[in-house]
Design an enzyme around this catalytic site. Structure first.
Site, short mmCIF file in Angstrom:
data_model
loop_
_atom_site.label_atom_id
_atom_site.label_comp_id
_atom_site.label_asym_id
_atom_site.label_seq_id
_atom_site.Cartn_x
_atom_site.Cartn_y
_atom_site.Cartn_z
N CYS A 9 0.83 -1.20 0.00
CA CYS A 9 0.00 0.00 0.00
C CYS A 9 0.87 1.26 0.00
O CYS A 9 2.00 1.25 -0.49
CB CYS A 9 -1.00 -0.02 1.17
N ASP A 61 -3.60 1.62 9.58
CA ASP A 61 -4.73 2.56 9.68
C ASP A 61 -5.26 2.61 11.10
O ASP A 61 -5.70 3.65 11.56
CB ASP A 61 -5.83 2.15 8.70
#
Length: 322
Positions: A133, A202
């Site tokens: 990512c 996250d």
């Protein structure tokens, strides 16, 4: 209650992922509150605070998984709430909110520098690093290691279906770092040539589990199988305070058309469902260390970070709800 146009635009950009990455989302949310405070047309503190709560609620409802968003809102709004409750004047209240937003953004940016410094010390000269990512915190570790003269090479996974790996590959390459770009399903195949795994987060729960972009858990599992260190780079505002009270982290499900184009999906048999989870959960036993701006900790120390950073948050309702 009036939410200014720029705040609504930022909220929409967070919702549709034009603004993405947990850190950038958090800084954008804080900046949106700063704009709301600066441009509010309220003529008294009660009206001003109603506008601030309305803006915070709009921002809060954009993305359910990245805890950096509500933690940024809590940082700014909690300080505003204290000032409002102490009968601050309109100008004083506006100053407190604007200053808190600027302070959060500054601290966030400085956190990336410190994470880079701490994490780079765990990188050896010549290491091949695999990442997934697009994480500014993880990238800061790799850039700092490169600055220190450690001749690293980075394997970047594509990160379907939104291709955040392309952003990471280009950013690292532009910095001069050699990059190998591979499809997500090749991660295990190339783990045998990998020395370290460095990824972002996250959200991080009370037991040290890591919620990050879908595919993170598979890479961490594969690294564990190969006895390769997995390091998670994350600012402390990505630690999830509600998990101290037993709340589970909601995994965001996104539009199927991110996976299959709408035109093609409409031709498929109706008994095919396309599921598109944006995140997965990596168990703490697959994570070796978490690199924060306060130092490097084991996953088991997540509860200590949460108690110190967000203990106050558990005593009250959200500042934009009461």
């Amino acid at each position: 209650m009036t939410v200014v146009r720029e705040v609504l635009e930022i909220a929409e950009e967070i919702r549709n992922m034009k603004i993405r990455g947990a850190g950038k989302i958090a800084r954008s949310a804080a900046y949106a509150l700063q704009i709301q405070a600066e441009k509010s047309s309220a003529t008294n503190t009660d009206e001003f605070w109603k506008d601030m709560k309305a803006a915070a609620k709009v921002l809060y409802e954009t993305r359910p998984t990245a805890v950096s968003l509500p933690n940024a809102l809590r940082y700014v709004m909690h300080r505003g709430k204290v000032a409002y409750a102490s009968s601050a004047s309109l100008d004083q209240l506006r100053f407190v909110v604007v200053n808190a937003a600027k302070e959060f953004i500054h601290n966030s940016e400085k956190s990336l520098e410190r994470i880079g410094d701490y994490g780079a010390k765990r990188v050896e000269n010549g290491d091949v690093i695999m990442t997934h990512c697009h994480s500014k915190a993880a990238i800061s570790v790799m850039k700092r290691a490169w600055d220190m003269g450690k001749g690293i090479k980075v394997i970047v996974t594509e990160t379907r279906p939104r291709w955040q790996g392309k952003i990471t590959a280009k950013e690292l390459a532009d910095y001069g770092i050699p990059v190998i770009y591979v499809v997500d399903s090749a991660a295990r195949h190339y783990m045998k040539m990998t020395d370290k795994v460095v990824m972002g987060a996250d959200s991080i729960t009370v037991n040290g589990a890591v919620i990050n972009k879908i595919g993170t858990a598979l890479i961490a599992l594969t690294a564990k199988e190969h006895r390769i260190w997995t390091m998670i780079a994350a600012e402390t505002y990505k630690f999830h305070p509600e998990t101290m009270l037993g709340q589970l982290v909601e995994i965001e499900m996104r539009d199927p058309t991110e996976v299959i184009p709408k035109e093609e999906l409409e031709t498929w048999p109706k008994n095919i469902e396309v599921w598109n989870p944006a995140f997965d959960v990596t168990p703490p036993e697959y994570v070796d260390v978490i690199i924060t701006e306060r130092g490097i900790i084991p996953p088991s120390a997540a509860i200590d970070i949460l108690k110190e950073e967000f203990g106050w948050a558990l005593k009250y309702r959200e500042p934009w709800e009461d």
